[in-house]
Design a protein around this motif. Structure first.
Motif, PDB file in Angstrom:
ATOM      1  N   ARG A   8       0.832  -1.206   0.000  1.00 39.31           N
ATOM      2  CA  ARG A   8       0.000   0.000   0.000  1.00 39.31           C
ATOM      3  C   ARG A   8       0.867   1.256   0.000  1.00 39.31           C
ATOM      4  O   ARG A   8       0.488   2.279  -0.564  1.00 39.31           O
ATOM      5  N   ALA A   9       2.027   1.191   0.642  1.00 39.75           N
ATOM      6  CA  ALA A   9       2.880   2.378   0.749  1.00 39.75           C
ATOM      7  C   ALA A   9       3.646   2.658  -0.543  1.00 39.75           C
ATOM      8  O   ALA A   9       3.745   3.806  -0.968  1.00 39.75           O
ATOM      9  N   VAL A  10       4.203   1.613  -1.169  1.00 36.92           N
ATOM     10  CA  VAL A  10       5.123   1.860  -2.294  1.00 36.92           C
ATOM     11  C   VAL A  10       4.638   1.266  -3.614  1.00 36.92           C
ATOM     12  O   VAL A  10       5.301   1.435  -4.634  1.00 36.92           O
ATOM     13  N   GLY A  11       3.493   0.598  -3.605  1.00 37.43           N
ATOM     14  CA  GLY A  11       2.980  -0.002  -4.840  1.00 37.43           C
ATOM     15  C   GLY A  11       3.500  -1.417  -5.046  1.00 37.43           C
ATOM     16  O   GLY A  11       4.438  -1.859  -4.385  1.00 37.43           O
ATOM     17  N   LYS A  12       2.857  -2.113  -5.993  1.00 36.29           N
ATOM     18  CA  LYS A  12       3.127  -3.542  -6.167  1.00 36.29           C
ATOM     19  C   LYS A  12       4.540  -3.841  -6.653  1.00 36.29           C
ATOM     20  O   LYS A  12       5.212  -4.735  -6.125  1.00 36.29           O
ATOM     21  N   SER A  13       5.011  -3.098  -7.648  1.00 37.35           N
ATOM     22  CA  SER A  13       6.284  -3.455  -8.274  1.00 37.35           C
ATOM     23  C   SER A  13       7.434  -3.361  -7.274  1.00 37.35           C
ATOM     24  O   SER A  13       8.255  -4.282  -7.152  1.00 37.35           O
ATOM     25  N   LYS A  14       7.499  -2.249  -6.532  1.00 35.76           N
ATOM     26  CA  LYS A  14       8.603  -2.092  -5.597  1.00 35.76           C
ATOM     27  C   LYS A  14       8.442  -3.030  -4.396  1.00 35.76           C
ATOM     28  O   LYS A  14       9.431  -3.569  -3.886  1.00 35.76           O
ATOM     29  N   ALA A  15       7.198  -3.262  -3.963  1.00 39.23           N
ATOM     30  CA  ALA A  15       6.979  -4.192  -2.843  1.00 39.23           C
ATOM     31  C   ALA A  15       7.415  -5.595  -3.250  1.00 39.23           C
ATOM     32  O   ALA A  15       8.072  -6.310  -2.491  1.00 39.23           O
ATOM     33  N   MET A  16       7.064  -6.001  -4.468  1.00 37.77           N
ATOM     34  CA  MET A  16       7.493  -7.316  -4.976  1.00 37.77           C
ATOM     35  C   MET A  16       9.013  -7.389  -5.061  1.00 37.77           C
ATOM     36  O   MET A  16       9.633  -8.383  -4.647  1.00 37.77           O
ATOM     37  N   ASP A  17       9.617  -6.336  -5.606  1.00 34.97           N
ATOM     38  CA  ASP A  17      11.072  -6.253  -5.734  1.00 34.97           C
ATOM     39  C   ASP A  17      11.711  -6.479  -4.359  1.00 34.97           C
ATOM     40  O   ASP A  17      12.598  -7.338  -4.198  1.00 34.97           O
ATOM     41  N   LEU A  18      11.234  -5.751  -3.343  1.00 35.96           N
ATOM     42  CA  LEU A  18      11.837  -5.848  -2.011  1.00 35.96           C
ATOM     43  C   LEU A  18      11.571  -7.212  -1.370  1.00 35.96           C
ATOM     44  O   LEU A  18      12.469  -7.813  -0.776  1.00 35.96           O
ATOM     45  N   CYS A  19      10.337  -7.698  -1.480  1.00 32.75           N
ATOM     46  CA  CYS A  19       9.985  -8.969  -0.824  1.00 32.75           C
ATOM     47  C   CYS A  19      10.573 -10.178  -1.544  1.00 32.75           C
ATOM     48  O   CYS A  19      10.796 -11.217  -0.924  1.00 32.75           O
ATOM     49  N   LEU A  20      10.797 -10.080  -2.854  1.00 30.83           N
ATOM     50  CA  LEU A  20      11.314 -11.231  -3.601  1.00 30.83           C
ATOM     51  C   LEU A  20      12.837 -11.281  -3.661  1.00 30.83           C
ATOM     52  O   LEU A  20      13.424 -12.359  -3.724  1.00 30.83           O
ATOM     53  N   THR A  21      13.491 -10.105  -3.655  1.00 26.47           N
ATOM     54  CA  THR A  21      14.963 -10.116  -3.686  1.00 26.47           C
ATOM     55  C   THR A  21      15.550  -9.998  -2.283  1.00 26.47           C
ATOM     56  O   THR A  21      16.700 -10.367  -2.064  1.00 26.47           O
ATOM     57  N   GLY A  22      14.778  -9.436  -1.348  1.00 28.63           N
ATOM     58  CA  GLY A  22      15.291  -9.223   0.003  1.00 28.63           C
ATOM     59  C   GLY A  22      16.267  -8.066   0.101  1.00 28.63           C
ATOM     60  O   GLY A  22      16.887  -7.856   1.141  1.00 28.63           O
ATOM     61  N   ARG A  23      16.385  -7.284  -0.995  1.00 31.90           N
ATOM     62  CA  ARG A  23      17.362  -6.187  -0.989  1.00 31.90           C
ATOM     63  C   ARG A  23      16.928  -5.054  -0.060  1.00 31.90           C
ATOM     64  O   ARG A  23      15.756  -4.969   0.316  1.00 31.90           O
ATOM     65  N   MET A  24      17.881  -4.207   0.276  1.00 35.71           N
ATOM     66  CA  MET A  24      17.564  -3.035   1.094  1.00 35.71           C
ATOM     67  C   MET A  24      17.383  -1.816   0.195  1.00 35.71           C
ATOM     68  O   MET A  24      18.028  -1.718  -0.847  1.00 35.71           O
ATOM     69  N   MET A  25      16.526  -0.891   0.614  1.00 37.23           N
ATOM     70  CA  MET A  25      16.491   0.401  -0.088  1.00 37.23           C
ATOM     71  C   MET A  25      16.936   1.498   0.870  1.00 37.23           C
ATOM     72  O   MET A  25      16.677   1.442   2.071  1.00 37.23           O
ATOM     73  N   ASP A  26      17.625   2.476   0.315  1.00 37.67           N
ATOM     74  CA  ASP A  26      18.141   3.545   1.170  1.00 37.67           C
ATOM     75  C   ASP A  26      17.057   4.596   1.429  1.00 37.67           C
ATOM     76  O   ASP A  26      15.946   4.512   0.889  1.00 37.67           O
ATOM     77  N   ALA A  27      17.408   5.581   2.250  1.00 33.84           N
ATOM     78  CA  ALA A  27      16.433   6.582   2.670  1.00 33.84           C
ATOM     79  C   ALA A  27      15.860   7.350   1.476  1.00 33.84           C
ATOM     80  O   ALA A  27      14.655   7.602   1.416  1.00 33.84           O
ATOM     81  N   ALA A  28      16.741   7.691   0.514  1.00 37.22           N
ATOM     82  CA  ALA A  28      16.282   8.478  -0.634  1.00 37.22           C
ATOM     83  C   ALA A  28      15.243   7.703  -1.446  1.00 37.22           C
ATOM     84  O   ALA A  28      14.199   8.250  -1.831  1.00 37.22           O
ATOM     85  N   GLU A  29      15.518   6.410  -1.685  1.00 38.04           N
ATOM     86  CA  GLU A  29      14.546   5.596  -2.426  1.00 38.04           C
ATOM     87  C   GLU A  29      13.255   5.438  -1.627  1.00 38.04           C
ATOM     88  O   GLU A  29      12.154   5.472  -2.187  1.00 38.04           O
ATOM     89  N   ALA A  30      13.389   5.290  -0.313  1.00 38.69           N
ATOM     90  CA  ALA A  30      12.199   5.121   0.528  1.00 38.69           C
ATOM     91  C   ALA A  30      11.338   6.388   0.534  1.00 38.69           C
ATOM     92  O   ALA A  30      10.112   6.316   0.540  1.00 38.69           O
ATOM     93  N   GLU A  31      11.983   7.532   0.502  1.00 41.98           N
ATOM     94  CA  GLU A  31      11.219   8.776   0.467  1.00 41.98           C
ATOM     95  C   GLU A  31      10.558   8.957  -0.897  1.00 41.98           C
ATOM     96  O   GLU A  31       9.381   9.292  -1.003  1.00 41.98           O
ATOM     97  N   ARG A  32      11.362   8.696  -1.949  1.00 36.06           N
ATOM     98  CA  ARG A  32      10.856   8.823  -3.316  1.00 36.06           C
ATOM     99  C   ARG A  32       9.635   7.939  -3.531  1.00 36.06           C
ATOM    100  O   ARG A  32       8.709   8.288  -4.244  1.00 36.06           O
ATOM    101  N   SER A  33       9.617   6.783  -2.900  1.00 34.52           N
ATOM    102  CA  SER A  33       8.520   5.854  -3.163  1.00 34.52           C
ATOM    103  C   SER A  33       7.375   6.005  -2.154  1.00 34.52           C
ATOM    104  O   SER A  33       6.404   5.250  -2.206  1.00 34.52           O
ATOM    105  N   GLY A  34       7.474   6.956  -1.249  1.00 41.58           N
ATOM    106  CA  GLY A  34       6.328   7.262  -0.391  1.00 41.58           C
ATOM    107  C   GLY A  34       6.293   6.534   0.938  1.00 41.58           C
ATOM    108  O   GLY A  34       5.351   6.703   1.713  1.00 41.58           O
ATOM    109  N   LEU A  35       7.315   5.734   1.219  1.00 43.93           N
ATOM    110  CA  LEU A  35       7.329   5.035   2.507  1.00 43.93           C
ATOM    111  C   LEU A  35       7.680   5.997   3.641  1.00 43.93           C
ATOM    112  O   LEU A  35       7.157   5.888   4.753  1.00 43.93           O
TER     113      LEU A  35
END
Ligand code: HXC
Length: 258
Positions: A149-176
Motif C-alpha cells: 500500500r505504501a510503495v505499490g506492487k512493483s517495488k513491494a514485490m522487488d523488495l519482498c522477492l529479492t530481500g534487498r535493502m532500499m536507502d532513505a532516498a529511495e524510501a522517500e521517493r517511493s512514499g514510505l
C-alpha cells in the motif's frame, strides 16, 4: 512499568519508546514486541502525552525479528502463539499519533514496526527492507500488505522477492518515508515535529488520524462519508471554535482537548 529491552521516557507532551538491544541491532524478540505493546498502553493512558515516537539507535531502528529466537520454532509454535497474539501490532491501534524515527537498519519486523506508525521519518543512513525470503520465510507483520500500500506492487514485490535493502532516498521517493534528516539531527527534528502534533487538539488529531487510516481500508465513497462525519463532529468540540477564533484574532489557539 519496568522494561528490560526498551527505554520509555517523555519529553514534554511526547512519549518516546526506544528499542534498546544494541548488541543485536535491536532484534525484536517476543519480549521486545510485548514490551512495546505495554509501553503504548501506558502512554495512551497518560493524559500528559499527545504524540508517541518509536525509535532505535543510530545503527539500527531494528534489524528484524530475533532470528535466534525464531530458528527452532515449528509451525505449531508459531500457529499457537505468533507476533500478533502478543501484541506485535499494538502500535496500529494506538489512538494517539505515532512517529517512527528510523536511523540505520529497519529490516523485516523492524520495517513492519515502522510501517505500523502513522509517519516514518528517516535519517539519511536509514535502510529499509523485507529480507525474510533470504531466511526461507516471508514477512509476518504487514510487510507484504502495508509495504504494498505504501510503495505499490512493483517495488513491494522487488523488495519482498529479492530481500534487498532500499536507502532513505529511495524510501522517500517511493512514499514510505515522509521526510529525511541528517542522522545527527534526526531525534531533534522528530521531537520538534512530535511537539507540534502534540500541541494540536487531541481529539481532532485522533479524528484526522482515524480518517486517513480509513482511506486504506475502504472505498473512496465510504471514506468520504467517514471523513464527512468526522469533519462535522469537530464542530461539536470547543477546540474547533477556539481554533477558528484564534485565527480571526491573530493569536495562538489554546486547545483544551474538548
Ligand atoms: C537476531 C541479529 C539480527 C536479527 C542482527 N543480529 N540482526 N540477531 N536477529 N534479526 C545480530 C547478529 O547476529 C550479530 O550478533 C549482531 O546482531 C550484529 O550483527 P552483524 O550481522 O554482525 O552486523 P553487520 O555485519 O553490520 O550486518 C548488519 C545486518 C545483518 C545487515 C543488518 O545483521 C543482518 O542481515 N541481520 C538480519 C536481518 C534480517 O534478516 N532481518 C529479518 C529477520 S526475519 P553476534 O552475536 O554475531 O555479534 C523477520 C520476520 C518478521 O523480521 C516476522 C514478523 C515479526
Amino acid at each position: 512499568t519496568a522494561f528490560e529491552h526498551i527505554i520509555v521516557e517523555s519529553k514534554g507532551a511526547v512519549g518516546i519508546v526506544k528499542i534498546n538491544r544494541p548488541k543485536m541491532l535491536n532484534a525484536l524478540s517476543f519480549d521486545v514486541f510485548s514490551e512495546i505493546a505495554t509501553a503504548i498502553d501506558d502512554l495512551e493512558e497518560d493524559d500528559a502525552i499527545g504524540c508517541i515516537v518509536v525509535t532505535g539507535d543510530e545503527k539500527a531502528f531494528a534489524a528484524g525479528a530475533d532470528i535466534k529466537e525464531m530458528q527452532p520454532k515449528k509451525f505449531i509454535d508459531m500457529f499457537s502463539q505468533d507476533f500478533m497474539d502478543i501484541g506485535g501490532d499494538r502500535v496500529t491501534t494506538c489512538k494517539k499519533p505515532t512517529i517512527a524515527a528510523v536511523s540505520g537498519y529497519a529490516l523485516g519486523g523492524g520495517c513492519e514496526l515502522a510501517m505500523m506508525c502513522d509517519i516514518i521519518i528517516a535519517s539519511d543512513t536509514a535502510k529499509f527492507g523485507q529480507p525474510e525470503i533470504t531466511l526461507g520465510t516471508i514477512p509476518g507483520l504487514g510487510g507484504t500488505q502495508r509495504l504494498t500500500r505504501a510503495v505499490g506492487k512493483s517495488k513491494a514485490m522487488d523488495l519482498c522477492l529479492t530481500g534487498r535493502m532500499m536507502d532513505a532516498a529511495e524510501a522517500e521517493r517511493s512514499g514510505l518515508v515522509s521526510r529525511i534528516f541528517p542522522a545527527d539531527k534526526l531525534m531533534e527534528e522528530v521531537l520538534a515535529i512530535a511537539d507540534k502534533i502534540a500541541a494540536m487538539s487531541r481529539p481532532v488529531a485522533a479524528m484526522a488520524k482515524s480518517a486517513v487510516n480509513r482511506a486504506l481500508e475502504t472505498s473512496l465513497a465510504e471514506g468520504m462519508n467517514v471523513e464527512g462525519d468526522l469533519f462535522h463532529a469537530t464542530f461539536a468540540l470547543e477546540d474547533r471554535a477556539e481554533g477558528m477564533a484564534a485565527f480571526i484574532d491573530k493569536r495562538k489557539p489554546n486547545f483544551r482537548n474538548r
